[in-house]
Design a protein around this motif. Structure first.
Motif, mmCIF file in Angstrom:
data_model
loop_
_atom_site.group_PDB
_atom_site.id
_atom_site.type_symbol
_atom_site.label_atom_id
_atom_site.label_comp_id
_atom_site.label_asym_id
_atom_site.label_seq_id
_atom_site.Cartn_x
_atom_site.Cartn_y
_atom_site.Cartn_z
ATOM 1 N N GLY A 70 -5.272 108.689 39.112
ATOM 2 C CA GLY A 70 -4.489 109.085 37.945
ATOM 3 C C GLY A 70 -4.183 107.940 37.013
ATOM 4 N N ARG A 71 -5.178 107.085 36.770
ATOM 5 C CA ARG A 71 -4.932 105.897 35.938
ATOM 6 C C ARG A 71 -4.617 106.267 34.498
ATOM 7 N N VAL A 72 -5.296 107.263 33.950
ATOM 8 C CA VAL A 72 -5.011 107.674 32.578
ATOM 9 C C VAL A 72 -3.624 108.312 32.490
ATOM 10 N N THR A 73 -3.232 108.999 33.535
ATOM 11 C CA THR A 73 -1.879 109.567 33.570
ATOM 12 C C THR A 73 -0.838 108.468 33.430
ATOM 13 N N GLU A 74 -0.973 107.411 34.230
ATOM 14 C CA GLU A 74 0.049 106.369 34.243
ATOM 15 C C GLU A 74 0.011 105.487 33.003
ATOM 16 N N LEU A 75 -1.177 105.238 32.461
ATOM 17 C CA LEU A 75 -1.298 104.312 31.334
ATOM 18 C C LEU A 75 -1.170 104.977 29.972
ATOM 19 N N VAL A 76 -1.448 106.267 29.902
ATOM 20 C CA VAL A 76 -1.451 106.944 28.602
ATOM 21 C C VAL A 76 -0.516 108.150 28.576
ATOM 22 N N ALA A 77 -0.771 109.118 29.432
ATOM 23 C CA ALA A 77 -0.047 110.392 29.326
ATOM 24 C C ALA A 77 1.440 110.246 29.627
ATOM 25 N N ARG A 78 1.782 109.549 30.704
ATOM 26 C CA ARG A 78 3.202 109.459 31.055
ATOM 27 C C ARG A 78 4.007 108.716 29.993
ATOM 28 N N PRO A 79 3.515 107.584 29.470
ATOM 29 C CA PRO A 79 4.271 106.960 28.376
ATOM 30 C C PRO A 79 4.408 107.864 27.151
ATOM 31 N N LEU A 80 3.348 108.567 26.780
ATOM 32 C CA LEU A 80 3.427 109.456 25.625
ATOM 33 C C LEU A 80 4.470 110.549 25.837
ATOM 34 N N LEU A 81 4.452 111.170 27.001
ATOM 35 C CA LEU A 81 5.388 112.252 27.264
ATOM 36 C C LEU A 81 6.825 111.743 27.311
ATOM 37 N N ASN A 82 7.047 110.601 27.964
ATOM 38 C CA ASN A 82 8.402 110.072 28.059
ATOM 39 C C ASN A 82 8.961 109.673 26.698
ATOM 40 N N LEU A 83 8.109 109.152 25.826
ATOM 41 C CA LEU A 83 8.564 108.694 24.520
ATOM 42 C C LEU A 83 8.722 109.834 23.525
ATOM 43 N N HIS A 84 7.804 110.802 23.555
ATOM 44 C CA HIS A 84 7.776 111.819 22.506
ATOM 45 C C HIS A 84 8.214 113.204 22.967
ATOM 46 N N TRP A 85 8.025 113.518 24.235
ATOM 47 C CA TRP A 85 8.450 114.810 24.775
ATOM 48 C C TRP A 85 9.223 114.564 26.075
ATOM 49 N N PRO A 86 10.364 113.897 25.994
ATOM 50 C CA PRO A 86 11.091 113.524 27.216
ATOM 51 C C PRO A 86 11.444 114.679 28.140
ATOM 52 N N PRO A 87 11.575 115.934 27.660
ATOM 53 C CA PRO A 87 11.802 117.017 28.629
ATOM 54 C C PRO A 87 10.670 117.171 29.646
ATOM 55 N N LEU A 88 9.470 116.656 29.311
ATOM 56 C CA LEU A 88 8.327 116.786 30.228
ATOM 57 C C LEU A 88 8.178 115.585 31.159
ATOM 58 N N ALA A 89 9.158 114.673 31.135
ATOM 59 C CA ALA A 89 9.054 113.453 31.942
ATOM 60 C C ALA A 89 9.072 113.725 33.439
ATOM 61 N N GLY A 90 9.502 114.915 33.847
ATOM 62 C CA GLY A 90 9.573 115.209 35.273
ATOM 63 C C GLY A 90 8.270 115.655 35.898
ATOM 64 N N PHE A 91 7.240 115.866 35.095
ATOM 65 C CA PHE A 91 5.960 116.314 35.669
ATOM 66 C C PHE A 91 5.250 115.149 36.355
ATOM 67 N N VAL A 92 4.934 115.337 37.626
ATOM 68 C CA VAL A 92 4.297 114.286 38.410
ATOM 69 C C VAL A 92 2.838 114.116 38.009
ATOM 70 N N GLN A 93 2.127 115.222 37.776
ATOM 71 C CA GLN A 93 0.712 115.170 37.418
ATOM 72 C C GLN A 93 0.481 115.968 36.126
ATOM 73 N N PRO A 94 0.906 115.444 34.994
ATOM 74 C CA PRO A 94 0.777 116.200 33.741
ATOM 75 C C PRO A 94 -0.671 116.465 33.339
ATOM 76 N N LEU A 95 -1.602 115.623 33.795
ATOM 77 C CA LEU A 95 -3.016 115.811 33.438
ATOM 78 C C LEU A 95 -3.816 116.489 34.541
ATOM 79 N N GLY A 96 -3.168 116.897 35.617
ATOM 80 C CA GLY A 96 -3.887 117.517 36.721
ATOM 81 C C GLY A 96 -4.612 118.780 36.291
ATOM 82 N N GLY A 97 -5.763 119.035 36.903
ATOM 83 C CA GLY A 97 -6.586 120.181 36.521
ATOM 84 C C GLY A 97 -6.268 121.459 37.258
ATOM 85 N N GLU A 98 -5.260 121.433 38.135
ATOM 86 C CA GLU A 98 -4.894 122.629 38.887
ATOM 87 C C GLU A 98 -3.554 123.159 38.352
#
Length: 314
Positions: free
Chosen positions: A169-197
């Motif tokens: 989940g390298r893209v999750t940690e380096l890209v998606a999680r920072p984006l979500l925490n900064l711009h959509w903080p209500p979604l900061a609780g998702f552990v795998q926001p980019l997961g395919g399941e």
């Protein structure tokens, strides 16, 4: 973390063990469930996944899944043959909605899958999973069947990188999680926001636009938040996810597409240069390679005439 997110984690984060299969089946009643596997050159794993779902979730004793469809997006190997032999209905991406020429990308396949499935709940599962467990399906479908207030459920899991735990989940940690925490903080609780399941009610998915490429997971998550609110979103721990990892340059292209998807949702503006240049070492030094970044999105399926016609006939 927002207090809202802390409360959400208590209310809307579960383990697969929280809902026994018997309870899920009892809650199913007349609700139908479709499982969709988007597949491109996955002959090594797709058959095992299909066979497990057929054997464990599509029997007379356990009739949880009503429809199992593999959407083949142009495989050059035996993906379609293997999936069909294992018991899936296989549909070629280009045969769906031929009026609109298909473009490469996972999101394109997921969007088109709505036209060839009929379940009230649609469950997406990547076709490259190894050591697949039916928990991936029961875990994310369960809350939708047992809680009418839940509309969208993502799986969460550990993602080892090779033999190293927790480093996938390298893209999750380096890209998606920072984006979500900064711009959509209500979604900061998702552990795998980019997961395919993940699974969702059709009534929600048909109202959402689908980025055609790698940005589809982030796009759907953000748009679902704005459409139904945080309390209608949930996540379920299903254990460990093992799959084929991509190289660094492929991850770079994925990151660019995800960033672009976020940018569009922040501004709905126009990207001046939707391209990404990467470098590969050649005989005479580093050679630039420029790749287009996914810029298309498909409209909500309710805006497609063929989809509306199909619903009116059903």
């Amino acid at each position: 973390m927002l207090e809202e997110v802390e409360r959400w984690l208590d209310r809307r984060s579960w383990s697969v063990a929280d809902r026994p299969l018997e309870a899920i089946l009892a809650a199913k009643r007349g609700t139908t469930v479709s499982v969709v596997l988007p597949a491109l050159d996955e002959e090594a794993t797709v058959g095992t996944i299909v066979a497990a779902i057929r054997a464990e979730l599509m029997t007379e004793a356990v009739p949880l899944v009503d429809e199992l469809v593999v959407i083949d997006s142009g495989s050059t190997d035996r993906t379609a043959e293997v999936a069909a032999a294992a018991g899936a209905r296989v549909v070629a991406r280009d045969a769906i909605l031929p009026r609109i020429p298909a473009v490469p990308g996972k999101g394109e396949v997921l969007w088109r899958s709505l036209l060839v499935t009929s379940g009230d709940i649609v469950c997406f599962v990547d076709a490259d999973l190894r050591d697949f467990s039916a928990d991936f399906v029961t875990g994310i479908v369960g809350p939708l069947l047992t809680d009418p207030d839940v509309a969208f459920v993502k799986a969460m899991y550990d993602r080892p990188l090779g033999d190293t735990p927790g480093q996938g989940g390298r893209v999750t940690e380096l890209v998606a999680r920072p984006l979500l925490n900064l711009h959509w903080p209500p979604l900061a609780g998702f552990v795998q926001p980019l997961g395919g399941e993940y699974a969702a009610r059709r009534s929600l998915l048909e109202r959402l636009p689908f980025p055609v490429g790698y940005g589809v997971e982030l796009g759907l998550l953000v748009d679902a938040l704005h459409t139904v609110g945080l309390d209608a979103l949930a996540q379920v721990d299903v254990g460990v996810r093992k799959h084929r990892h991509q190289d660094g340059q492929a991850l770079g292209r994925m990151a660019a597409a995800i960033y672009r998807t976020a940018q569009v949702r922040l501004s709905r503006g126009h990207l001046v240069r939707p391209e990404l240049t990467q470098f590969e070492r050649g005989a005479d030094g580093f050679v630039p390679r420029t790749h287009p970044v996914d810029t298309e999105e498909r409209p909500p399926m309710t805006e497609i005439a063929e989809y509306e016609e199909r619903r009116s006939v059903a």
